[in-house]
Write a protein that holds these residues in place. Structure first.
Motif, mmCIF file in Angstrom:
data_model
loop_
_atom_site.group_PDB
_atom_site.id
_atom_site.type_symbol
_atom_site.label_atom_id
_atom_site.label_comp_id
_atom_site.label_asym_id
_atom_site.label_seq_id
_atom_site.Cartn_x
_atom_site.Cartn_y
_atom_site.Cartn_z
ATOM 1 N N ASP A 1 -6.873 8.327 -7.204
ATOM 2 C CA ASP A 1 -8.115 9.030 -6.831
ATOM 3 C C ASP A 1 -8.256 10.333 -7.626
ATOM 4 N N ALA A 2 -7.162 11.076 -7.716
ATOM 5 C CA ALA A 2 -7.219 12.370 -8.410
ATOM 6 C C ALA A 2 -7.547 12.186 -9.887
ATOM 7 N N LEU A 3 -7.071 11.082 -10.469
ATOM 8 C CA LEU A 3 -7.344 10.820 -11.882
ATOM 9 C C LEU A 3 -8.650 10.034 -12.072
ATOM 10 N N SER A 4 -9.263 9.632 -10.947
ATOM 11 C CA SER A 4 -10.534 8.882 -10.988
ATOM 12 C C SER A 4 -10.419 7.615 -11.819
ATOM 13 N N ILE A 5 -9.325 6.872 -11.606
ATOM 14 C CA ILE A 5 -9.156 5.639 -12.356
ATOM 15 C C ILE A 5 -8.680 4.522 -11.447
ATOM 16 N N VAL B 1 0.861 -1.176 0.000
ATOM 17 C CA VAL B 1 0.000 0.000 0.000
ATOM 18 C C VAL B 1 0.899 1.228 0.000
ATOM 19 N N VAL B 2 0.745 2.066 -1.011
ATOM 20 C CA VAL B 2 1.532 3.300 -1.124
ATOM 21 C C VAL B 2 0.525 4.448 -1.188
ATOM 22 N N GLU B 3 0.373 5.133 -0.068
ATOM 23 C CA GLU B 3 -0.680 6.148 0.011
ATOM 24 C C GLU B 3 -0.598 7.186 -1.112
ATOM 25 N N PRO B 4 0.582 7.710 -1.466
ATOM 26 C CA PRO B 4 0.616 8.691 -2.561
ATOM 27 C C PRO B 4 0.126 8.117 -3.897
ATOM 28 N N LEU C 1 0.348 16.684 -14.187
ATOM 29 C CA LEU C 1 0.649 15.387 -13.574
ATOM 30 C C LEU C 1 1.636 15.537 -12.417
ATOM 31 N N VAL C 2 2.610 16.400 -12.574
ATOM 32 C CA VAL C 2 3.572 16.636 -11.492
ATOM 33 C C VAL C 2 2.860 17.256 -10.289
ATOM 34 N N THR C 3 1.957 18.165 -10.556
ATOM 35 C CA THR C 3 1.196 18.796 -9.472
ATOM 36 C C THR C 3 0.387 17.762 -8.697
ATOM 37 N N ILE C 4 -0.266 16.861 -9.411
ATOM 38 C CA ILE C 4 -1.058 15.811 -8.757
ATOM 39 C C ILE C 4 -0.167 14.916 -7.896
ATOM 40 N N ALA C 5 0.966 14.500 -8.443
ATOM 41 C CA ALA C 5 1.859 13.599 -7.690
ATOM 42 C C ALA C 5 2.502 14.332 -6.506
ATOM 43 N N LEU D 1 4.712 9.616 -9.090
ATOM 44 C CA LEU D 1 4.905 10.311 -10.367
ATOM 45 C C LEU D 1 4.827 9.338 -11.544
ATOM 46 N N GLY D 2 5.431 8.165 -11.389
ATOM 47 C CA GLY D 2 5.362 7.166 -12.451
ATOM 48 C C GLY D 2 3.938 6.709 -12.706
ATOM 49 N N THR D 3 3.180 6.552 -11.627
ATOM 50 C CA THR D 3 1.773 6.182 -11.772
ATOM 51 C C THR D 3 1.001 7.265 -12.515
ATOM 52 N N ALA D 4 1.265 8.524 -12.175
ATOM 53 C CA ALA D 4 0.556 9.630 -12.839
ATOM 54 C C ALA D 4 0.862 9.649 -14.339
ATOM 55 N N PHE D 5 2.141 9.528 -14.707
ATOM 56 C CA PHE D 5 2.513 9.576 -16.126
ATOM 57 C C PHE D 5 1.942 8.371 -16.889
ATOM 58 N N ALA D 6 2.084 7.193 -16.306
ATOM 59 C CA ALA D 6 1.636 5.996 -17.020
ATOM 60 C C ALA D 6 0.110 5.952 -17.122
ATOM 61 N N ALA D 7 -0.566 6.273 -16.014
ATOM 62 C CA ALA D 7 -2.032 6.180 -16.018
ATOM 63 C C ALA D 7 -2.657 7.246 -16.920
ATOM 64 N N ASN D 8 -2.057 8.427 -16.960
ATOM 65 C CA ASN D 8 -2.559 9.486 -17.840
ATOM 66 C C ASN D 8 -2.600 9.011 -19.283
ATOM 67 N N GLN D 9 -1.543 8.315 -19.686
ATOM 68 C CA GLN D 9 -1.512 7.861 -21.071
ATOM 69 C C GLN D 9 -2.400 6.643 -21.280
#
Lengths: 297, 297
Positions: free
Chosen positions: B71-75, B62-65, B118-122, B99-107
């Motif tokens: 959650d922020a990307l609703s996915i 479990v990695v809270e960030p 994405l950086v702001t969200i992470a 950050l890796g999750t944000a970049f990968a999930a966005n795409q």
């Protein structure tokens, strides 16, 4: 001063669209817009020299932005540059030469400037020479940069499209950046700002290509050969546009080859300008920064 | 939505010194300071999943960030991460995962957010979780970043030391970032601002190491084992300091190995977080962004 050579690599940069924002202060002047940085770029090797001179792929040339960078750093260097990119065709080679010279010479002569200071010097050299408005800032960042503001690092904000891709390109000839930028740029700037607004709403590669084609058409910069190749790529289901400023077509993925062309192939470059060698002098060579440096726990 | 996997790489980040700047707005909260990004990092592979879950080197964690980013990307995504870095030892692995999750999930889900978004969200996810204050911003840039202001990309300014180098590191154990950051940070912040001022005057790798050692001493964060290793490296003529926050020593060049240790070896990483695969969907897969997109010259 370390008398070894220092080598830097700077990615090429193809601008898709831009707006021109002159200012008396060259660190504030520049362009807004977006482009792709490329794994095809310029490698700059700097060595100390009694007389500054620059060679590109072995041929001595005069590159005004490089001379301005060396003047700003008050040093004399032999710049040996190599590149796979065509010159004057919209790949930011003059910016790459200026930025690579700044990074390599800073380390060669232990000038102790920061990345932002070096980018500012190279950007101002390009602006003053009239050879470019936004390449240096983009080439310092890497990736697929969006230049939200004009100017150097003290004044601009950057964003980026968070993606990487194969890029194909084909050059038919050169265009003079100086002659376009010295002409009436109002129409061009209006078109560039509209394309930037489109991309800001949806920062993807596909929308970048759409906004770039829109700019090329609105700014009336397309040549017949460029227009034909872009249409061929579109007809084959791909995405292409024109490099600003050169008679060059660039495409995402396999766009040009699938349309029957024989393009050069590279990728977007994740990193900006980078010092490759001579980067970590032993502490004894660079000297302790302060007298109380050693074992100071 | 593209149901292929998307993979992103995020460099590790060792902070040398920092000051803490809380704010009710997590996009403004953060740290100032400096560090080195590393070729040793975290690779994040995202695939669609009915239930979000995260594995690190095959073990579910479990990695809270990461959960906050999703959650922020609703996915809902299966995040499979791999890393060579030790956890909880000052390498920014939680920031890299976010950050890796944000970049990968966005795409993966074609969310069409920009790099800064994405950086702001992470960054906000890290700050809210109390797991870090500046790693995400540094990891998005790459190189040897100097964080001149706290906060995410809308608020901070970055600079960098224009150099690359081999880095050696050695971990004795972990320290809890949360417990240090939740304690009294006044002394730490005073020391961090002084070190930042020293580095700003002379942005070189050697001065970065000096300013980092000064911070570790002034902020009273050194353990005996870390202090001993840093002194050993100094005695052997090298430069080392402590990773913030972990019981980890890092050194320039061959500092630790020349002092008789058996360290892990990597280099500074020129680029920031990068999407590695699935980056260039064919135009037909992503769809034309607008009805007038195709062949619109």
């Amino acid at each position: 001063m370390d008398d070894d050579a220092v080598t830097a690599f700077v990615p090429g940069h193809v601008t898709g669209f831009f707006s021109s924002h002159p200012d008396d202060d060259p660190s504030k002047a520049g362009s807004r817009g977006a482009g792709v940085t490329l794994t095809d770029g310029v490698t700059v090797r700097a060595t100390p020299a009694a007389r500054a001179r620059t060679t590109l792929d072995g041929t001595e040339i005069v590159v005004e932005p490089v001379d301005r960078v060396l003047d700003a750093l008050s040093i004399s260097v032999h710049v040996e540059a190599t590149t796979d990119l065509p010159l004057g065709a919209g790949f930011g080679t003059s910016g790459a030469l200026a930025l690579g010279t700044a990074f390599a010479a800073n380390q060669l002569f232990d000038r102790r400037l920061s990345a932002n200071e070096l980018v500012t010097i190279a950007h101002a050299a390009e602006v003053r020479s009239g050879t470019g408005l936004g390449d240096v800032v983009a080439q310092a960042r890497g990736g697929v940069p969006i230049r939200l503001d004009p100017g150097g690092p003290a004044h601009n904000r950057l964003d980026a499209i968070p993606a990487s891709t194969r890029i194909e390109y084909l050059t038919f000839g050169d265009l003079s950046t100086e002659s376009v930028l010295s002409g009436d740029t109002d129409r061009l700037t209006d078109a560039g700002l509209e394309s930037l607004s489109i991309l800001a709403e949806e920062p993807t590669l596909s929308t970048f290509m759409y906004a770039s084609r829109r700019f090329a058409r609105e700014a009336d910069l397309l040549t017949d050969r460029v227009r034909g190749a872009i249409e061929d790529v579109s007809a084959a289901g791909g995405e292409a546009s024109m490099a600003m400023l050169g008679e060059t077509v660039f495409a995402l993925g396999t766009g040009l080859s699938e349309a029957g062309y024989d393009p050069s192939v590279c990728r977007t470059h994740a990193a900006g300008a980078t010092v490759l060698e001579g980067a970590a002098p032993p502490p004894s060579a660079s000297g302790p920064p302060r007298a109380n440096n050693a074992g100071d726990l």
